[in-house]
Design an enzyme around this catalytic site. Structure first.
Site, PDB file in Angstrom:
ATOM      1  N   HIS A   8       0.857  -1.193   0.000  1.00  0.00           N
ATOM      2  CA  HIS A   8       0.000   0.000   0.000  1.00  0.00           C
ATOM      3  C   HIS A   8       0.888   1.236   0.000  1.00  0.00           C
ATOM      4  O   HIS A   8       1.243   1.777   1.056  1.00  0.00           O
ATOM      5  CB  HIS A   8      -0.915  -0.022   1.233  1.00  0.00           C
ATOM      6  CG  HIS A   8      -2.011   0.991   1.196  1.00  0.00           C
ATOM      7  ND1 HIS A   8      -3.342   0.666   1.065  1.00  0.00           N
ATOM      8  CD2 HIS A   8      -1.981   2.353   1.279  1.00  0.00           C
ATOM      9  CE1 HIS A   8      -4.080   1.760   1.072  1.00  0.00           C
ATOM     10  NE2 HIS A   8      -3.274   2.802   1.211  1.00  0.00           N
ATOM     11  N   HIS A  10       1.209   4.884  -2.274  1.00  0.00           N
ATOM     12  CA  HIS A  10       0.799   5.790  -3.344  1.00  0.00           C
ATOM     13  C   HIS A  10       2.048   6.424  -3.936  1.00  0.00           C
ATOM     14  O   HIS A  10       2.814   7.075  -3.210  1.00  0.00           O
ATOM     15  CB  HIS A  10      -0.127   6.873  -2.796  1.00  0.00           C
ATOM     16  CG  HIS A  10      -1.433   6.344  -2.295  1.00  0.00           C
ATOM     17  ND1 HIS A  10      -2.550   6.252  -3.090  1.00  0.00           N
ATOM     18  CD2 HIS A  10      -1.792   5.871  -1.074  1.00  0.00           C
ATOM     19  CE1 HIS A  10      -3.547   5.744  -2.384  1.00  0.00           C
ATOM     20  NE2 HIS A  10      -3.111   5.495  -1.156  1.00  0.00           N
ATOM     21  N   HIS A 185      -9.786   1.074  -0.867  1.00  0.00           N
ATOM     22  CA  HIS A 185      -9.689   1.780   0.401  1.00  0.00           C
ATOM     23  C   HIS A 185     -11.055   1.750   1.083  1.00  0.00           C
ATOM     24  O   HIS A 185     -12.065   2.132   0.479  1.00  0.00           O
ATOM     25  CB  HIS A 185      -9.293   3.240   0.173  1.00  0.00           C
ATOM     26  CG  HIS A 185      -7.861   3.455  -0.166  1.00  0.00           C
ATOM     27  ND1 HIS A 185      -7.215   2.804  -1.189  1.00  0.00           N
ATOM     28  CD2 HIS A 185      -6.929   4.287   0.395  1.00  0.00           C
ATOM     29  CE1 HIS A 185      -5.959   3.217  -1.251  1.00  0.00           C
ATOM     30  NE2 HIS A 185      -5.754   4.106  -0.303  1.00  0.00           N
ATOM     31  N   GLU A 188     -11.274   3.216   6.748  1.00  0.00           N
ATOM     32  CA  GLU A 188     -10.364   4.206   7.321  1.00  0.00           C
ATOM     33  C   GLU A 188     -11.196   5.322   7.957  1.00  0.00           C
ATOM     34  O   GLU A 188     -10.981   5.698   9.094  1.00  0.00           O
ATOM     35  CB  GLU A 188      -9.440   4.771   6.242  1.00  0.00           C
ATOM     36  CG  GLU A 188      -8.451   5.804   6.748  1.00  0.00           C
ATOM     37  CD  GLU A 188      -7.624   6.425   5.630  1.00  0.00           C
ATOM     38  OE1 GLU A 188      -6.574   7.019   5.942  1.00  0.00           O
ATOM     39  OE2 GLU A 188      -8.014   6.329   4.446  1.00  0.00           O
ATOM     40  N   ASP A 266       1.808   3.938   3.131  1.00  0.00           N
ATOM     41  CA  ASP A 266       0.780   4.781   2.524  1.00  0.00           C
ATOM     42  C   ASP A 266       1.404   5.946   1.745  1.00  0.00           C
ATOM     43  O   ASP A 266       1.606   5.853   0.539  1.00  0.00           O
ATOM     44  CB  ASP A 266      -0.174   5.278   3.618  1.00  0.00           C
ATOM     45  CG  ASP A 266      -1.533   5.706   3.092  1.00  0.00           C
ATOM     46  OD1 ASP A 266      -1.803   5.525   1.891  1.00  0.00           O
ATOM     47  OD2 ASP A 266      -2.341   6.216   3.891  1.00  0.00           O
ATOM     48  N   ASP A 267       1.653   7.065   2.417  1.00  0.00           N
ATOM     49  CA  ASP A 267       2.267   8.263   1.821  1.00  0.00           C
ATOM     50  C   ASP A 267       3.361   8.727   2.781  1.00  0.00           C
ATOM     51  O   ASP A 267       3.179   9.704   3.525  1.00  0.00           O
ATOM     52  CB  ASP A 267       1.221   9.374   1.634  1.00  0.00           C
ATOM     53  CG  ASP A 267       0.004   8.909   0.852  1.00  0.00           C
ATOM     54  OD1 ASP A 267       0.078   8.871  -0.381  1.00  0.00           O
ATOM     55  OD2 ASP A 267      -1.016   8.580   1.492  1.00  0.00           O
TER      56      ASP A 267
END
Length: 321
Positions: A8, A10, A185, A188, A266-267
């Site tokens: 996961h 991005h 997604h 969350e 994630d980021d």
């Protein structure tokens, strides 16, 4: 260093702030408002995070820009001990969902990825939920038309509260027919219901985040029974306020209940984390040791959208430590 698998990530969200500032300077674009005084990405909440993310993407304008980004991101991954990564790629940011332009961007991305052999990479084409169902169909077409050895998955990201999963069934059906692995997604921000809706309407094998499933014992049982893998990003959840502190995060509870969980960033520059940071927190707070991390990475390898030869090679490397 523990061999790590990240499912996961991005691509644009992994861009180092200095990289984006450099591109902005080259192109004469003023992005000063998205950085703080220390040069880090600055945002107030999740919606503002989306704004900053999309603003940063405005300087990623050519296939070569994305090739440079791939080299920078995979070099970081290699430093963290990542041996395999699945990066979310958005045709929205790569040629405006035009299939011909997407092919050009993808060729540059794939060539750049081959230049960092330490990290095996696959692409998961990702539509943006708050851009709407019609844009998602165009992104799905880009995914279906380029499905193969490198593009192996399809998913949906963005504002989890925009629309309903049933609005995107056409796109996911198109991707499924092309043989792509599916992820979404959910859980969350939208609670357990959003996870159920993604499973029921999009029929995915993986859920991005999914952490609020913990609030529904029946859903936790379903995830465990059906082997639905959660792409959990604890540091992201803490940074965005999904949970107030690491000790409150349910990843260990989900794992203990038999849900297949994995660990990703994630980021990472947005959330001031790395894979090593994630592992350190999990070790300190939940007592996860090398044996546990090896099993988490085996879970990730089994859930990866890759061919069986690649999967076997990943499992062998994990077992070798």
């Amino acid at each position: 260093m523990i061999p790590k698998i990240e499912l996961h990530l991005h691509l644009e969200g992994a861009a180092p702030p200095a990289f984006i500032r450099g591109l902005a300077s080259e192109k004469g674009v003023d992005l000063s408002s998205i950085f703080d005084g220390q040069g880090r990405y600055a945002y107030r909440d999740f919606n503002d995070f989306l704004r900053v993310y999309e603003a940063a993407c405005t300087v990623l304008q050519t296939p070569e820009d994305f090739a440079r980004l791939i080299r920078a991101v995979l070099a970081q991954s290699a430093e963290e001990g990542v041996i395999y990564t699945e990066a979310f790629l958005s045709p929205d940011f790569c040629g405006g969902r035009d299939l011909g332009a997407w092919r050009d961007y993808l060729a540059a991305i794939q060539e750049a990825a081959s230049e960092v052999p330490e990290v095996e990479m696959r692409g998961v084409v990702t539509c943006i939920r708050h851009f709407g169902p019609d844009a998602a169909k165009e992104a799905a077409r880009c995914a279906a038309e380029t499905a193969g050895d490198f593009i192996t998955g399809f998913g949906i990201a963005g504002d989890e509260m925009a629309g309903h999963p049933r609005d995107f069934t056409y796109s996911f059906d198109m991707a499924r027919e092309a043989g792509l692995g599916l992820t979404a997604h959910a859980g969350e921000w939208g609670g357990p219901t959003s996870v159920r809706d993604a499973l029921d309407h999009l029929r995915v094998s993986r859920i991005g985040h999914g952490v609020h499933a913990i609030r529904d014992a029946g859903l936790v049982e379903r995830l465990a029974r059906d082997g639905i893998t959660l792409e959990v990003c604890p540091g992201s959840n803490i940074a965005l306020g999904v949970y107030g502190k690491w000790r409150d995060h349910p990843i260990d509870e989900l794992r203990a209940a038999g849900v297949p969980v994995t660990v990703s960033t994630d980021d990472p520059p947005f959330f001031h984390t790395t894979m090593r940071d994630e592992y350190a927190h999990l070790s300190d707070l939940f007592g996860w040791d090398d044996t546990m991390f090896a099993e988490i990475n085996r879970t990730a390898a089994r859930a990866a959208f890759c061919d069986e030869d690649t999967r076997a090679a990943l499992l062998k490397r994990i077992d070798a430590g």
